[in-house]
Design a protein around this motif. Sequence first.
Motif, PDB file in Angstrom:
ATOM      1  N   ARG A 128     -14.309  17.645 -49.238  1.00 50.40           N
ATOM      2  CA  ARG A 128     -14.909  17.437 -50.012  1.00 50.40           C
ATOM      3  C   ARG A 128     -13.796  18.048 -51.726  1.00 50.40           C
ATOM      4  N   ASN A 135     -14.830  15.527 -57.724  1.00 53.26           N
ATOM      5  CA  ASN A 135     -14.805  13.748 -57.542  1.00 53.26           C
ATOM      6  C   ASN A 135     -13.133  13.905 -58.679  1.00 53.26           C
ATOM      7  N   GLN A 182      -9.512  15.029 -47.051  1.00 57.49           N
ATOM      8  CA  GLN A 182      -9.368  14.588 -48.565  1.00 57.49           C
ATOM      9  C   GLN A 182     -11.351  14.443 -48.720  1.00 57.49           C
ATOM     10  N   THR A 183     -11.820  13.311 -47.418  1.00 56.94           N
ATOM     11  CA  THR A 183     -13.304  12.959 -46.833  1.00 56.94           C
ATOM     12  C   THR A 183     -14.101  13.827 -46.270  1.00 56.94           C
ATOM     13  N   ASP A 214     -13.781  12.068 -43.098  1.00 56.90           N
ATOM     14  CA  ASP A 214     -14.640  11.663 -42.253  1.00 56.90           C
ATOM     15  C   ASP A 214     -13.709  11.443 -40.986  1.00 56.90           C
TER      16      ASP A 214
END
Length: 260
Positions: free
Chosen positions: A58, A75, A200-201, A203
């Motif tokens: 992230r 962010n 990017q995450t 996940d």
Amino acid sequence: MAPYLARIDIYPIKSFDGVAVETIAVLASGALQGDRAYALVDASGKFVNGKRFASMHRVRSRFSDDLSQITVWLNEPTSATTFHLTSPTADFEQWGSNYFGQPVTLQHNGEMGFPDDTDSPGPTVISTATLQTVADWYGLSLAETRRRFRSNLEIDGVPAFWEDRLFSESGAPMPFQIGAVTFWGINPCQRCIVPTRDSQTGDRTQHFQKLFSEHRAATLPPAVARSRFNHFYRLAVNTRVAPNSVLQPLTVGDSVTILE
């Protein structure tokens, strides 16, 4: 088309975002100058990296042209903060300590960097067609697949899995040349948990490793020795620089030749 060097990516801090460059020096160790030259480590000396911390994915980052500064954000770039990577580094270490929830320090190795494979610290090599093929297996973009596998040198003008020619059945180093530099191809690179995650995450992509291994086994070029694969979760080629090689810079567009 003849094989040529289509892209060069370096990763100034281990596990942080990469930088695409047009030309790069090759160090005596075989590493690319500036690649994984820095790493965050915890109090026990272990790397603070994407393997251990999914939260690493992230973190977005960009580097100054001389790689002496890093700008990080989580962010939006509007919330970015810039830190020095050369003395003083306390502010960046404090940012890392806060983010990862434990004390971290920044280490530097300008001679070899911090590669995963210290026996073969040269650049990892892959073809553009290979990355596109893997992207198609999962419905990912080429850019996302590139970010997941984090290879250094991308070869175009060749079919998918062409780079599997760059290691030998016997395990003896396979010489090949990029521009004026002669490298040895050593082995297919064993992958870790990082490619299974969204870059990017963080996940997880379900069944990524299982599907990858099935596809990789099915698409292994006929001339490639299966004996070099104790499992098929391997992609790209680990390298060393050949002894006494002329250490000229690598430049996008350089020709690539397998030496007999």
